[in-house]
Each structure stands twice: as structure tokens, then as C-alpha cells.
Design an enzyme around this catalytic site. Structure first.
Site, PDB file in Angstrom:
ATOM      1  CG  ASP A  83       8.506  -9.673   9.392  1.00 22.09           C
ATOM      2  OD1 ASP A  83       8.906  -8.479   9.400  1.00 22.09           O
ATOM      3  OD2 ASP A  83       8.129 -10.272  10.416  1.00 22.09           O
ATOM      4  CB  SER A 136       0.202   4.400   7.603  1.00 21.34           C
ATOM      5  OG  SER A 136       1.117   5.215   6.942  1.00 21.34           O
ATOM      6  CD  GLN A 185      -1.181  -0.005   3.736  1.00 22.76           C
ATOM      7  OE1 GLN A 185      -2.152  -0.764   3.710  1.00 22.76           O
ATOM      8  NE2 GLN A 185      -0.917   0.779   4.764  1.00 22.76           N
ATOM      9  NE  ARG A 238       4.797  12.005  12.813  1.00 20.03           N
ATOM     10  CZ  ARG A 238       3.642  12.073  13.460  1.00 20.03           C
ATOM     11  NH1 ARG A 238       3.615  12.039  14.791  1.00 20.03           N
ATOM     12  NH2 ARG A 238       2.509  12.165  12.805  1.00 20.03           N
ATOM     13  NE  ARG A 260       1.393   9.190  10.241  1.00 20.46           N
ATOM     14  CZ  ARG A 260       1.741   8.387   9.248  1.00 20.46           C
ATOM     15  NH1 ARG A 260       1.785   7.083   9.449  1.00 20.46           N
ATOM     16  NH2 ARG A 260       2.071   8.854   8.068  1.00 20.46           N
ATOM     17  CE1 TYR A 308       8.562   7.741   9.943  1.00 22.40           C
ATOM     18  CE2 TYR A 308       8.637  10.116   9.727  1.00 22.40           C
ATOM     19  CZ  TYR A 308       8.464   8.867   9.166  1.00 22.40           C
ATOM     20  OH  TYR A 308       8.200   8.758   7.820  1.00 22.40           O
ATOM     21  NE  ARG A 325       2.986  18.015   8.422  1.00 23.56           N
ATOM     22  CZ  ARG A 325       3.224  16.989   9.208  1.00 23.56           C
ATOM     23  NH1 ARG A 325       3.461  17.187  10.498  1.00 23.56           N
ATOM     24  NH2 ARG A 325       3.242  15.764   8.745  1.00 23.56           N
ATOM     25  CB  VAL A 364       3.058  11.110   1.010  1.00 22.75           C
ATOM     26  CG1 VAL A 364       2.576  10.393  -0.238  1.00 22.75           C
ATOM     27  CG2 VAL A 364       4.336  11.894   0.723  1.00 22.75           C
TER      28      VAL A 364
END
Ligand code: NAD
Length: 243
Positions: free
Chosen positions: A58, A184, A16, A144, A188, A147, A205, A180
Site C-alpha cells: 500500500d 479504471s 492491472q 480534472r 470512469r 488530478y 480527443r 489509455v
């Protein structure tokens, strides 16, 4: 347009979002795409697309990565797209959150690069593309922490690989998107509660006044696969967020 006819691509997180758009874009450019993801159910939607072969992978598993590299054989282009967003500041993050983010966002790329680089070096030809983010060493983004730390590490590992193998036919670049549209991201935004307000804030932003599309990022990945005079770079593609 970049011509990737005859090239073999290994792509992670292809079910995805940006990974899926990239699988389609690489196939359109003529490559044979080994499109992998841990989520086989969604990945199956790509089954039957010309140029795309789907496989479960995975990226957290050393054994899985080694096995797939063995099965595929020649990999000319590796696109490490798998990654995940942990939300929170340094004080909100648990040690295990950081450990997981490091494993999925950084070690996964080290695993796949280790698995395919020896073959690329034998042929003195290979393009590696790593998915970073503008939220990294490019830009501090609130909420973040894990991240940003891990995506900055992606830029570091990209430059280190590029520097070690620049004279041996290997190119290694990173892509740093802004915000983008993807499943997901949608999740969020919904998780924040007030969806419309959150979406508007995410759009605001980006100075271009809109979110990026997965296809726009996929185009850059295809370009970098064929761009033979660039290595070790982190490419911002962010609607002007980092200006
Ligand atoms: P997404 O987050 O919607 O999908 C991620 C995919 O990764 C899923 O198909 C999932 O099954 C797969 N995945 C998760 N764990 C895996 C594992 N262990 N092994 C293999 N696959 C696994 O997609 P997206 O939002 O397009 O993000 C793709 C990449 O782009 C990520 O690295 C992300 O950090 C990066 N990125 C996204 C944005 C954005 O705004 N969407 C911005 C900057 C960077």
C-alpha cells in the site's frame, strides 16, 4: 530492444492496467520485477510469471514502503505507477479529495524514492520513472482539477530529483499518457451513464482516433529504464492530444 538482464525493478500498482503491462514488459526485457499492489486478489494473476515476484504494497503507508525496500534490497529501477483520477472542478472538489489525491499521486512517490534512492546513490546507478499524465502542467483538462494539480506535482518532483542527482548516476523521468484503455478508465466511462457517447468522446480527443494501450505505455517505461542519456523529462505519449 532494451536489455534489462540482471536489473531489479520495484513497480507499484502492478495488478492491472499500465502497471500490469509494465510488469510483463520489464520481465520480458530480462529484469527481476517486484510487482506490487494493494489489491492482492488481482495481483495474484501475475503469480508464476517468469521474472515476476508479487508482493502486497500500500503506497499510502510509510511503514509498508520502508519494509518492502528493506526486504527487496537492491532496486535498480523504480517505476512509480500508482495513481488515481479524481473527477471534478475546483468548486466541486472537497479538501479531503485533494488531500487523498496528493497522498496517492504525489506523496507515495516521495515515499518510494526516499526508500530506494540511498541504495542507488551508493551504487551510483538508478533509474526512476514516475507516472504523471498529459492532464497536468502539460495540458489543462476539464473536470480534472485535483488530478491535474497532482500530476503536475509529479512532473515537478521528477525534475527536482533529476536536478539534484544528475551527476551521481541517477536518472528520473516522467511519463505523461493521454487516454489509455484500463480497468479504471472503463469504470470512469461507465460511471458517466451513456457509455457509448462517453467512449466516443474520449476517443475523439486523441487526434490519432483511438485510445492508447497499456502495452504502448509499458514500452516507454522499459525504454526509459535503459535510456542512459535522458533525465528530468516529461514524456507525452498521448495519440497527439498535446500537439
Ligand atoms: P488502474 O487505475 O486501472 O489501476 C490502478 C491500480 O492502482 C490498481 O491495481 C489499484 O489496486 C492500484 N492502487 C490503488 N491504490 C493503491 C495503493 N494505495 N497502493 C498500491 N496500489 C494501489 O490503472 P491505469 O489506468 O493503468 O493507471 C495507472 C497509472 O497511470 C495511474 O497513475 C494513472 O493516473 C496513470 N494514467 C492513466 C491514464 C489512463 O487513461 N488509464 C492516463 C494517464 C495517466
Amino acid at each position: 530492444m532494451t536489455d534489462l538482464k540482471g536489473k531489479s525493478v520495484l513497480l507499484t500498482a502492478a495488478a492491472q492496467g499500465i502497471g500490469r503491462a509494465s510488469a510483463l514488459a520489464f520481465a520480458k526485457a530480462g529484469a527481476v520485477v517486484h510487482a506490487t499492489d494493494v489489491n492482492e486478489t488481482v495481483l495474484k494473476e501475475l503469480d508464476g510469471t517468469e521474472g515476476i515476484r508479487i508482493r502486497r504494497l500500500d503506497v499510502l503507508s510509510n511503514a509498508d514502503v520502508a519494509a518492502i525496500a528493506q526486504e527487496i534490497g537492491r532496486v535498480d529501477i523504480l517505476f512509480n505507477c500508482a495513481g488515481y483520477v479524481h473527477s471534478g472542478s475546483i468548486l466541486e472538489m472537497k479538501d479531503e479529495d485533494l488531500e487523498f489525491a496528493l497522498d496517492l499521486n504525489v506523496r507515495s512517490m516521495i515515499r518510494t524514492i526516499r526508500a530506494v534512492l540511498p541504495g542507488m546513490l551508493e551504487r551510483k546507478d538508478g533509474a526512476i520513472i514516475n507516472m504523471a499524465s498529459v492532464a497536468s502542467s502539460q495540458k489543462g483538462v476539464p473536470n480534472r482539477f485535483a488530478y491535474g494539480v497532482t500530476k503536475a506535482a509529479v512532473i515537478g518532483l521528477t525534475k527536482a530529483v533529476a536536478a539534484d542527482y544528475v551527476a551521481q548516476g541517477i536518472r528520473c523521468n516522467a511519463i505523461c499518457p493521454g487516454t489509455v484503455e484500463s480497468p479504471s478508465l472503463e469504470g470512469r466511462m461507465r460511471a458517466q451513464g451513456d457509455y457509448d457517447k462517453t467512449r466516443a468522446a474520449f476517443i475523439t480527443r486523441q487526434p490519432m482516433g483511438r485510445l492508447g494501450t497499456a502495452e504502448e505505455i509499458a514500452d516507454l517505461a522499459v525504454y526509459l529504464a535503459g535510456a542512459t542519456y535522458t533525465t528530468g523529462q516529461a514524456y507525452n505519449i498521448d495519440g497527439g492530444w498535446s500537439i
